[in-house]
Design a protein around this motif. Structure first.
Motif, PDB file in Angstrom:
ATOM      1  N   THR A  95      -2.835   1.060  -1.868  1.00 49.07           N
ATOM      2  CA  THR A  95      -2.076   1.601  -1.912  1.00 49.07           C
ATOM      3  C   THR A  95      -1.112   1.399  -0.746  1.00 49.07           C
ATOM      4  N   GLY A  96      -1.784   1.077   0.275  1.00 47.73           N
ATOM      5  CA  GLY A  96      -1.194   0.594   1.476  1.00 47.73           C
ATOM      6  C   GLY A  96      -0.665  -0.609   1.280  1.00 47.73           C
ATOM      7  N   ALA A 145       0.555  -1.973  -0.955  1.00 45.50           N
ATOM      8  CA  ALA A 145       1.514  -1.459  -2.311  1.00 45.50           C
ATOM      9  C   ALA A 145       2.514  -1.402  -1.635  1.00 45.50           C
ATOM     10  N   GLU A 146       2.289  -0.372  -0.853  1.00 46.17           N
ATOM     11  CA  GLU A 146       3.720   0.300   0.031  1.00 46.17           C
ATOM     12  C   GLU A 146       3.848  -1.438   1.242  1.00 46.17           C
ATOM     13  N   HIS A 147       3.678  -1.999   1.448  1.00 47.99           N
ATOM     14  CA  HIS A 147       3.644  -2.661   3.078  1.00 47.99           C
ATOM     15  C   HIS A 147       4.735  -3.918   1.692  1.00 47.99           C
ATOM     16  N   TRP A 148       4.081  -4.119   0.748  1.00 43.34           N
ATOM     17  CA  TRP A 148       4.603  -5.536  -0.046  1.00 43.34           C
ATOM     18  C   TRP A 148       6.166  -5.064  -0.628  1.00 43.34           C
ATOM     19  N   LEU A 149       6.315  -3.517  -1.279  1.00 36.40           N
ATOM     20  CA  LEU A 149       7.146  -2.879  -1.744  1.00 36.40           C
ATOM     21  C   LEU A 149       8.906  -3.316  -0.375  1.00 36.40           C
ATOM     22  N   ARG A 150       7.904  -3.125   1.391  1.00 39.80           N
ATOM     23  CA  ARG A 150       8.903  -2.785   2.331  1.00 39.80           C
ATOM     24  C   ARG A 150       9.342  -4.315   2.628  1.00 39.80           C
ATOM     25  N   PRO A 167      -2.990   1.798  -7.895  1.00 42.53           N
ATOM     26  CA  PRO A 167      -1.956   1.746  -6.315  1.00 42.53           C
ATOM     27  C   PRO A 167      -0.900   2.189  -6.197  1.00 42.53           C
ATOM     28  N   PHE A 168      -0.134   1.859  -7.026  1.00 48.08           N
ATOM     29  CA  PHE A 168       1.333   2.531  -6.727  1.00 48.08           C
ATOM     30  C   PHE A 168       1.401   3.475  -7.364  1.00 48.08           C
TER      31      PHE A 168
END
Length: 413
Positions: A161-162, A164-169, A199-200
């Protein structure tokens, strides 16, 4: 004040589907756009195929970028704004990944440093090629790219999950560097809302990017369980819009219904127009709705092989650019509705999906889940009903900011 909801369509070229980039024909595109504009729509969403635009990790084809610009300019001639998806990614059951990250060059789409660097340069190049065009709405990172991150994908790129957030940002920052100030977004299929192991997460969708995008597909078990004309089927799009608003930090954050369609046989073709009308009537007055983008513009040519059966007939128009009954229904809705006055729901159901960041219990939101059933039971009685996360149900300031005067019940894990 009257609220004007945007109405558009996901552009599927009538000839060659998304393989049209290999045989780019501006005349064909203009004819397609003319048939789209004739329905009264105001925007399209278009899909470059990633392997064709960036066939090598260090090569982004100038000709491909030029052709994308030509398409956007042709849309402007027809009074259409354009949103562009970047990482295709996944379309209509087919995956389109460049060869430099598969088989002998296999590496993770979300976490490999060289892949991420290449993705950033690609998204930045797309955005930069279109920046300054008055009808360019911005980039979407990719179409349901989250489906690569876990089951049921046959070869998933596992991610936390972390991560995924890093990649999106990082992806969205690249979009903004290429075309600053535009409402760049990302899009997930509904596992992000309905599967607690995915994870998203809902928080990713509702808090990262300029708007929250939702995809409302009733072949996800809704139409199978409740029937093509069941209240839950016709209310599904409105439900996911309200669900999206529950996770947003900003009560005024817009929601874009980026994909919704009438998939046969779950929605029989003879009922598609009625389904479209009922869906639009239920969702168009949702507070904070930016727009509705139907899937899709033109049917897939049956000369093309191996698509799932439901994919062939989703168009508002045929391959011959003839308007289908579902297209007529959408056009009539746009003509007759006009700007609408939107009133936020005064009543909201309390949702307990566990930790607000990871939502491990979000399965209760899925078709057949306890929260899904409760929301549909209330909404099918004619009440416009919102959703509030459990930890905010007693926050008077938050509730006032969303215009909610009453919270009802609590659906626990």
């Amino acid at each position: 004040m009257p609220v004007i909801v945007r109405f558009g369509v996901n552009y599927t070229p009538s000839r060659g589907w998304f393989h049209h980039w290999l045989d780019f024909d501006p005349d064909d595109i203009r004819a397609d756009l003319d048939s789209i504009a004739g329905l009264g729509l105001d925007h399209i969403r278009v899909f470059p195929l990633w392997p064709l635009f960036q066939p090598n990790r260090t090569l982004i084809r100038p000709k491909a970028l030029e052709q994308l610009g030509m398409l956007v300019d042709a849309a402007a001639e027809h009074g259409l704004d354009v949103a562009v998806d970047g990482l295709q990614g996944h379309l209509s059951s087919f995956d389109f990944l460049p060869s430099w990250m598969t088989t002998w060059h296999r590496r993770n789409l979300f976490s490999d440093p060289e892949v991420i660097d290449a993705q950033e340069r690609y998204l930045g190049a797309l955005a930069g090629a279109l920046a300054g065009r008055h009808n360019f709405l911005g980039l979407c990172v990719g179409n349901e790219v989250n489906q690569f991150s876990g089951d049921p994908h046959p070869d998933p790129d596992r991610v936390t999950t972390g991560q995924a957030e890093h990649w999106l940002r990082r992806m969205l920052a690249a979009c903004d560097r290429g075309a600053p100030g535009l409402p760049h977004v990302h899009a997930s299929y509904d596992a992000a809302w309905y599967d607690g192991r995915h994870p998203f997460t809902p928080a990713h969708s509702a808090r990262i990017g300029a708007m929250t995008t939702v995809h409302s597909w009733v072949f996800n078990g809704t139409a199978q369980r409740y029937g093509p004309q069941g209240a839950a089927t016709e209310l599904h799009a409105a439900y996911v819009v309200e669900l999206a608003k529950a996770w947003a930090d900003d009560p005024a954050r817009p929601v874009w219904l980026q994909e919704v369609g009438a998939p046969a046989p779950y929605i029989p073709p003879e009922q598609a127009a009625d389904f479209a009308w009922a869906t639009l009537a239920a969702v168009a007055d949702c507070a904070g709705l930016w727009g509705i983008t139907w899937w899709c513009s033109h049917d897939v040519d049956r000369a093309l092989a191996d698509f799932p059966e439901l994919e062939y007939g989703l168009g508002l128009l045929t391959n011959a650019r003839e308007v289908k009954p579902v297209g007529e229904a959408l056009a009539r809705f746009i003509r007759e509705r006009g700007p609408g006055a939107v009133t936020p729901p005064r009543t909201a159901l309390v949702l307990d999906a566990g930790d607000a960041e990871t939502a491990p219990g979000r399965g209760v939101c899925a078709p057949g889940g306890a929260f899904f059933e409760s929301w549909m039971r209330v909404a099918s009685g004619g009440l416009r009903v919102g959703v509030v996360l459990a930890h905010l149900a007693g926050d008077a300031g938050y509730l006032a900011g969303r215009g909610i005067g009453e919270v009802v019940g609590s659906v626990a894990l």
